[in-house]
Scaffold this active site. Structure first.
Site, PDB file in Angstrom:
ATOM      1  N   ASP A 173     -24.971 -10.278  -4.163  1.00  0.00           N
ATOM      2  CA  ASP A 173     -26.120  -9.600  -3.551  1.00  0.00           C
ATOM      3  C   ASP A 173     -25.875  -8.093  -3.522  1.00  0.00           C
ATOM      4  OD1 ASP A 173     -28.533  -9.362  -2.423  1.00  0.00           O
ATOM      5  OD2 ASP A 173     -27.966 -10.094  -0.434  1.00  0.00           O
TER       6      ASP A 173
ATOM      7  N   CYS B 239     -58.893   0.122  11.545  1.00  0.00           N
ATOM      8  CA  CYS B 239     -59.348   1.435  11.970  1.00  0.00           C
ATOM      9  C   CYS B 239     -60.304   1.902  10.873  1.00  0.00           C
ATOM     10  CB  CYS B 239     -58.164   2.395  12.070  1.00  0.00           C
ATOM     11  SG  CYS B 239     -58.703   4.102  12.220  1.00  0.00           S
TER      12      CYS B 239
ATOM     13  N   TYR C  23     -20.992  -9.086 -15.345  1.00  0.00           N
ATOM     14  CA  TYR C  23     -21.311 -10.450 -15.779  1.00  0.00           C
ATOM     15  C   TYR C  23     -21.889 -10.526 -17.180  1.00  0.00           C
ATOM     16  CZ  TYR C  23     -25.727  -8.929 -13.717  1.00  0.00           C
ATOM     17  OH  TYR C  23     -26.838  -8.212 -13.387  1.00  0.00           O
TER      18      TYR C  23
ATOM     19  N   LYS D 218     -24.205 -15.536  -7.340  1.00  0.00           N
ATOM     20  CA  LYS D 218     -25.221 -14.483  -7.451  1.00  0.00           C
ATOM     21  C   LYS D 218     -24.883 -13.417  -6.415  1.00  0.00           C
ATOM     22  CE  LYS D 218     -30.102 -13.664  -7.901  1.00  0.00           C
ATOM     23  NZ  LYS D 218     -30.181 -12.550  -6.987  1.00  0.00           N
TER      24      LYS D 218
ATOM     25  N   GLU E 223     -23.108  -6.184 -11.317  1.00  0.00           N
ATOM     26  CA  GLU E 223     -23.669  -5.953  -9.993  1.00  0.00           C
ATOM     27  C   GLU E 223     -22.727  -5.060  -9.190  1.00  0.00           C
ATOM     28  OE1 GLU E 223     -26.529  -7.468  -9.764  1.00  0.00           O
ATOM     29  OE2 GLU E 223     -27.007  -7.673  -7.638  1.00  0.00           O
TER      30      GLU E 223
ATOM     31  N   CYS F 125     -55.108   7.618  15.235  1.00  0.00           N
ATOM     32  CA  CYS F 125     -56.177   8.597  15.524  1.00  0.00           C
ATOM     33  C   CYS F 125     -56.832   8.384  16.887  1.00  0.00           C
ATOM     34  CB  CYS F 125     -57.232   8.554  14.434  1.00  0.00           C
ATOM     35  SG  CYS F 125     -58.114   6.986  14.384  1.00  0.00           S
TER      36      CYS F 125
ATOM     37  N   ASP G 293       0.833  -1.206   0.000  1.00  0.00           N
ATOM     38  CA  ASP G 293       0.000   0.000   0.000  1.00  0.00           C
ATOM     39  C   ASP G 293       0.866   1.255   0.000  1.00  0.00           C
ATOM     40  OD1 ASP G 293      -2.829  -1.053   2.047  1.00  0.00           O
ATOM     41  OD2 ASP G 293      -2.047  -1.702   0.118  1.00  0.00           O
ATOM     42  N   THR G 294       1.962   1.184   0.773  1.00  0.00           N
ATOM     43  CA  THR G 294       2.834   2.368   0.864  1.00  0.00           C
ATOM     44  C   THR G 294       3.434   2.689  -0.493  1.00  0.00           C
ATOM     45  OG1 THR G 294       3.715   0.936   2.579  1.00  0.00           O
ATOM     46  CG2 THR G 294       4.259   3.295   2.729  1.00  0.00           C
ATOM     47  N   GLU G 295       3.833   1.635  -1.195  1.00  0.00           N
ATOM     48  CA  GLU G 295       4.424   1.879  -2.518  1.00  0.00           C
ATOM     49  C   GLU G 295       3.395   2.540  -3.427  1.00  0.00           C
ATOM     50  OE1 GLU G 295       6.653  -0.447  -6.114  1.00  0.00           O
ATOM     51  OE2 GLU G 295       6.582  -1.388  -4.161  1.00  0.00           O
ATOM     52  N   TYR G 296       2.188   2.015  -3.383  1.00  0.00           N
ATOM     53  CA  TYR G 296       1.114   2.579  -4.199  1.00  0.00           C
ATOM     54  C   TYR G 296       0.918   4.062  -3.837  1.00  0.00           C
ATOM     55  CZ  TYR G 296      -3.381   3.345  -6.420  1.00  0.00           C
ATOM     56  OH  TYR G 296      -4.390   3.863  -7.203  1.00  0.00           O
TER      57      TYR G 296
ATOM     58  N   LYS H 217     -31.604 -20.054  -5.160  1.00  0.00           N
ATOM     59  CA  LYS H 217     -31.508 -19.234  -3.947  1.00  0.00           C
ATOM     60  C   LYS H 217     -31.153 -20.121  -2.756  1.00  0.00           C
ATOM     61  CE  LYS H 217     -32.785 -14.974  -4.994  1.00  0.00           C
ATOM     62  NZ  LYS H 217     -33.916 -14.374  -4.403  1.00  0.00           N
TER      63      LYS H 217
ATOM     64  N   CYS I  70     -58.619   9.329   9.907  1.00  0.00           N
ATOM     65  CA  CYS I  70     -57.403   8.867  10.580  1.00  0.00           C
ATOM     66  C   CYS I  70     -56.169   9.398   9.835  1.00  0.00           C
ATOM     67  CB  CYS I  70     -57.384   7.334  10.601  1.00  0.00           C
ATOM     68  SG  CYS I  70     -55.830   6.664  11.161  1.00  0.00           S
TER      69      CYS I  70
ATOM     70  N   LEU J 206     -34.292 -12.793 -13.091  1.00  0.00           N
ATOM     71  CA  LEU J 206     -34.110 -14.235 -13.262  1.00  0.00           C
ATOM     72  C   LEU J 206     -35.218 -14.982 -12.550  1.00  0.00           C
ATOM     73  CD1 LEU J 206     -30.298 -14.494 -12.479  1.00  0.00           C
ATOM     74  CD2 LEU J 206     -31.360 -14.924 -14.691  1.00  0.00           C
TER      75      LEU J 206
ATOM     76  N   LYS K  12     -26.549 -20.531 -16.085  1.00  0.00           N
ATOM     77  CA  LYS K  12     -26.880 -20.028 -17.421  1.00  0.00           C
ATOM     78  C   LYS K  12     -26.463 -21.053 -18.482  1.00  0.00           C
ATOM     79  CE  LYS K  12     -25.643 -15.405 -15.840  1.00  0.00           C
ATOM     80  NZ  LYS K  12     -24.722 -14.275 -15.879  1.00  0.00           N
TER      81      LYS K  12
ATOM     82  N   ARG L 126     -30.867  -0.532 -12.678  1.00  0.00           N
ATOM     83  CA  ARG L 126     -31.835  -1.337 -13.415  1.00  0.00           C
ATOM     84  C   ARG L 126     -33.208  -0.665 -13.424  1.00  0.00           C
ATOM     85  NH1 ARG L 126     -35.453  -5.323 -11.771  1.00  0.00           N
ATOM     86  NH2 ARG L 126     -35.934  -6.800 -13.415  1.00  0.00           N
TER      87      ARG L 126
ATOM     88  N   CYS M 267     -56.915   2.851  17.742  1.00  0.00           N
ATOM     89  CA  CYS M 267     -55.959   3.041  16.641  1.00  0.00           C
ATOM     90  C   CYS M 267     -54.760   3.856  17.149  1.00  0.00           C
ATOM     91  CB  CYS M 267     -56.651   3.768  15.491  1.00  0.00           C
ATOM     92  SG  CYS M 267     -55.500   4.354  14.248  1.00  0.00           S
TER      93      CYS M 267
ATOM     94  N   GLU N  44     -22.409 -19.128 -11.940  1.00  0.00           N
ATOM     95  CA  GLU N  44     -21.753 -17.938 -11.380  1.00  0.00           C
ATOM     96  C   GLU N  44     -22.330 -17.672  -9.999  1.00  0.00           C
ATOM     97  OE1 GLU N  44     -22.524 -14.737 -14.118  1.00  0.00           O
ATOM     98  OE2 GLU N  44     -21.769 -15.906 -15.788  1.00  0.00           O
TER      99      GLU N  44
HETATM  100  S1  IVH Z   1     -27.408 -12.592 -14.990  1.00  0.00           S
HETATM  101  C1  IVH Z   1     -31.574 -11.534 -17.315  1.00  0.00           C
HETATM  102  N1  IVH Z   1     -25.510 -13.062 -13.273  1.00  0.00           N
HETATM  103  O1  IVH Z   1     -29.486 -11.069  -9.919  1.00  0.00           O
HETATM  104  C2  IVH Z   1     -30.863 -11.213 -16.060  1.00  0.00           C
HETATM  105  N2  IVH Z   1     -27.352 -11.752 -12.550  1.00  0.00           N
HETATM  106  O2  IVH Z   1     -32.825 -11.292 -10.929  1.00  0.00           O
HETATM  107  C3  IVH Z   1     -29.461 -11.647 -16.203  1.00  0.00           C
HETATM  108  N3  IVH Z   1     -27.171 -10.955 -10.255  1.00  0.00           N
HETATM  109  O3  IVH Z   1     -30.928  -8.227 -11.084  1.00  0.00           O
HETATM  110  C4  IVH Z   1     -28.770 -11.504 -14.932  1.00  0.00           C
HETATM  111  N4  IVH Z   1     -25.222 -11.851  -9.804  1.00  0.00           N
HETATM  112  O4  IVH Z   1     -28.463  -8.026 -10.903  1.00  0.00           O
HETATM  113  C5  IVH Z   1     -26.697 -12.468 -13.471  1.00  0.00           C
HETATM  114  N5  IVH Z   1     -23.735 -13.541 -11.883  1.00  0.00           N
HETATM  115  C6  IVH Z   1     -24.896 -12.937 -12.087  1.00  0.00           C
HETATM  116  C7  IVH Z   1     -25.541 -12.192 -11.083  1.00  0.00           C
HETATM  117  C8  IVH Z   1     -26.780 -11.618 -11.360  1.00  0.00           C
HETATM  118  C9  IVH Z   1     -26.216 -11.114  -9.333  1.00  0.00           C
HETATM  119  C10 IVH Z   1     -28.429 -10.186 -10.053  1.00  0.00           C
HETATM  120  C11 IVH Z   1     -28.794  -9.319 -11.221  1.00  0.00           C
HETATM  121  C12 IVH Z   1     -30.290  -9.429 -11.362  1.00  0.00           C
HETATM  122  C13 IVH Z   1     -30.660 -10.444 -10.323  1.00  0.00           C
HETATM  123  C14 IVH Z   1     -31.529 -11.539 -10.922  1.00  0.00           C
END
Ligand code: IVH
Length: 662
Positions: free
Chosen positions: A116, A419, A221, A114, A169, A404, A32-35, A307, A424, A82, A283, A135, A401, A112
């Protein structure tokens, strides 16, 4: 001075390389210091020779543009979501459906993580980042260009003059989330519930300096509008070649058994990642196979999101809060001792209604089991009776309530405590919030807090009062600058041009949602004729059930509501439903069209809308299924591909003449 220019260029390239290794590869090669030392050197040179500052300099990364408000961006290709799957059985069903549609093909799946966070789209033109958007509702997002530019790992300039869009994402790493919340706690600010919320809150900041401080990251992605790739894996490799941050934990699987193994591995190891994931995305890898499998209205058929199962945890129930909805239903909410469930701090959970409270046998002070599933608000699923303290009090829904203080109605055959006071305050506030909400009149700037303040200051008591609000009266309100007041009043005035279906939905009639709004608008044509609907007619309509019909009749039997309708009409809020009828007998009907290059006399979006109205499908890349390519200025690889595939090409001028003829 050439040597100074060269030195700056070298430093920029080197620092960008180091930051890529640090942020994207997770594999720094310098300390980090070098950077920091090199960074300071660059800063010094740039200060002395500002004329040589490069646009992709790491020192430019902190945007300092303060946006007035978010502009809207229409996605050229909608950002879909999705489908969700929750078990291996469902994954096998998904595989079965794909095999049926691709009986002859060798199917490979790419799995891949997912991430969050929140989805973004970033557009590059001639190698330069020109626009980034959230989006939004999938069709229209918010312009967050300046904020995206503050994300360290997102390239602002590409290595060559590419024009394409990438999607991915934006997320907040767990560490940054902790730091952010610690700071907020110290400053007495409200804590973010989880990294996802914090990421969304940080990206959707009007001041990009705040975004810059939040240390957001991103994974790309998908690459849209690039013809030289044939699979998702190639898209990821291409993105990486262009220095985009990609998540390298993806895996190409030869069959669904391998997909299952990948899921199992990450289910066990997800907590070791430095960011949150909420599942696995599966996919079909090949783009030509994806095209055959196709899409539903909302999501691609060629992909699904697995999920992770919900997590349950025990915590103490401190209290029960009550919230009054616009229809008068009083909803109990459990106030909990905060706990961390899958990376989210949970301090509230829904208790739904009195029947659920009785079923759970809720006592204040109980140890309760709370469950959280994805986006859904956590809920209390069980009480640990064994740990209950003696003398603890059973919770009963209130007789008055909380807003009100009038008597509430609780009936044996109705799970909800209600209510019924038409005056109200909380109900009225909620009604106005609903009227102004995104799917209703979409009045920008009229969020929950503004409505509550305007109501409390007695500037509005009913929706209709919105239309006689005076600038001088609101200007003194807290946090309302002159500009935002002007914007708000303009947005209110503009809302008068609303379509009938949205207006019907906005009325807030019980059981009348967006879909019913459309059906009713189509069948009645005007507000007045809708207000005279009879039970017989309503039940006769497809998709309108008896309960909805009764709610509508009930609504219009109240003379206050009839007065509201006539007041709306008197204000000129009186839309008529018009169904555009365009002959299917036109050149563009059912054709797949690609727009390429810079259009001059209309925007890409206008061209797309015109084409779709005529029955065409507008896609982003030229394939053998493309029927027509419309070329603007400087059309590049798509035009070349169209020629190779012998696809008809017309100029923008020819296109405009042809739509005029329809
Ligand atoms: S592909 C047609 N790949 O998950 C949608 N989505 O509802 C193609 N997400 O809003 C999405 N990681 O933002 C894809 N590796 C990944 C993802 C990913 C997170 C999110 C994406 C989307 C939601 C799916």
């Amino acid at each position: 001075m050439q040597h100074i220019k060269d030195e700056i260029l070298k430093l920029v390239d080197l620092l960008n390389k180091y930051s890529y290794q640090y942020y994207v590869d997770d594999n720094p090669t310098v300390s980090d210091t070098e950077y920091d030392t090199l960074y300071k050197q660059l800063e010094k040179l740039e200060k002395k020779y500002p004329e040589y500052i490069l646009e992709n300099s790491p020192t430019r990364r902190v945007g300092d543009v303060v946006l007035e408000e978010f502009q809207k961006v229409t996605h050229t290709i909608p950002m879909l979501s999705l489908s969700n799957t929750f078990s291996i059985d469902e994954i096998n069903d998904f595989d079965g459906r794909i095999r049926k549609l691709l009986p002859e093909n060798k199917i490979e799946y790419i799995c891949e993580l997912k991430i969050d966070g929140l989805a973004i789209s970033i557009n590059y033109e001639n190698g330069k980042l020109i626009e980034a958007a959230t989006r939004g509702d999938g069709m229209i997002g918010e312009n967050v260009t300046e904020n995206i530019k503050t994300i360290f790992s997102i390239p602002k300039i590409l290595k060559d003059n590419k024009t394409f869009e990438v999607r991915g994402e934006v997320y907040l790493p767990k560490k940054s989330f902790e730091l952010l919340n610690n700071n907020r706690e110290k400053n007495g600010e409200q804590l973010f519930a989880n990294p996802r919320n914090a990421a969304a809150g940080s990206l959707r900041q009007l001041d990009s300096k705040i975004t810059a401080k939040r240390k957001l990251s991103a994974f790309i992605y998908s690459v849209v509008g690039e013809n030289d790739i044939d699979s998702q894996e190639e898209a990821l490799i291409l993105a990486k070649e262009y220095s985009f941050p990609i998540n390298t934990n993806y895996k190409l699987c030869k069959n669904i058994t391998e997909v299952g193994e990948y899921i199992k591995y990450w289910e066990e190891n997800k907590n070791n990642l430095p960011y949150d994931i909420d599942g696995i995305v599966i996919k079909v890898n090949s783009f030509s196979s994806q095209e055959i499998v196709g899409y539903t209205q909302k999501s691609p058929r060629w992909a699904t999101a697995y999920k992770f199962p919900e997590e349950e945890l025990a915590t103490k129930l401190l209290d029960v809060e009550l919230s009054v909805g616009r229809t008068g239903i009083i909803t109990p909410v459990a106030v909990l001792e905060p706990i961390n469930i899958s990376g989210s701090v949970v301090s509230k959970a829904s208790l739904h209604n009195k029947d659920i409270i009785n079923e759970l046998d809720i006592h204040i002070g109980d140890m309760v089991i709370v469950k959280k599933a994805g986006e859904i608000i956590p809920k209390v699923v069980r009480v640990v009776r064994e740990l209950r303290k003696e003398n603890s009090l059973k919770y009963e829904m209130p007789n008055i309530c909380p807003s009100c203080k009038e008597k509430t109605i609780t009936r044996e055959d109705d799970p909800f405590t209600r209510c019924v006071n038409p005056n109200c305050p909380e109900q009225n506030i909620r009604k106005i919030i609903h009227f102004a909400s995104r799917d209703a009149l979409n009045i920008e700037g009229l969020g929950d807090k503004v409505v509550a303040t305007l109501y409390e200051k007695k500037l509005i008591q009913h929706v209709i009062d919105l239309y006689s609000l005076k600038k001088e009266k609101i200007i003194d309100l807290e946090r309302m600058g002159e500009k935002s007041v002007d914007n708000l009043l303009n947005a209110i005035e503009d809302s008068k041009n609303i379509s009938l279906d949205r207006l019907i939905y906005a009325l807030g009639i019980l059981n009348v949602g967006k879909k019913a709004g459309k059906i009713l608008a189509e069948n009645y044509g005007t507000l007045l004729s809708f207000s005279k609907a009879t039970m017989e007619e309503l039940i006769g309509l497809q998709d309108v059930g008896k309960i909805t019909a009764e709610s509508i009749i009930d609504y219009f039997s109240d003379k206050n509501n009839l007065k509201f309708i006539s007041d709306l009409i008197a204000l000129g809020i009186n839309p008529t439903y018009t169904k555009e009828k365009i002959s299917e007998d036109n050149l563009f009907n059912e054709k797949t069209v690609v727009l390429t290059g810079k259009l001059i006399s209309l925007t890409r979006n206008e061209a797309k809308e015109s084409l779709e109205r005529l029955g065409a499908k507008v896609t982003g890349s030229v394939t053998k299924n493309t029927d027509l390519v419309v070329t603007g200025e400087k059309a590049g690889s798509k035009l070349k591909k169209a020629k190779e595939l012998n696809i008809s090409v017309i100029s923008e001028e020819e296109f405009i003449n042809l739509i005029k003829e329809v």
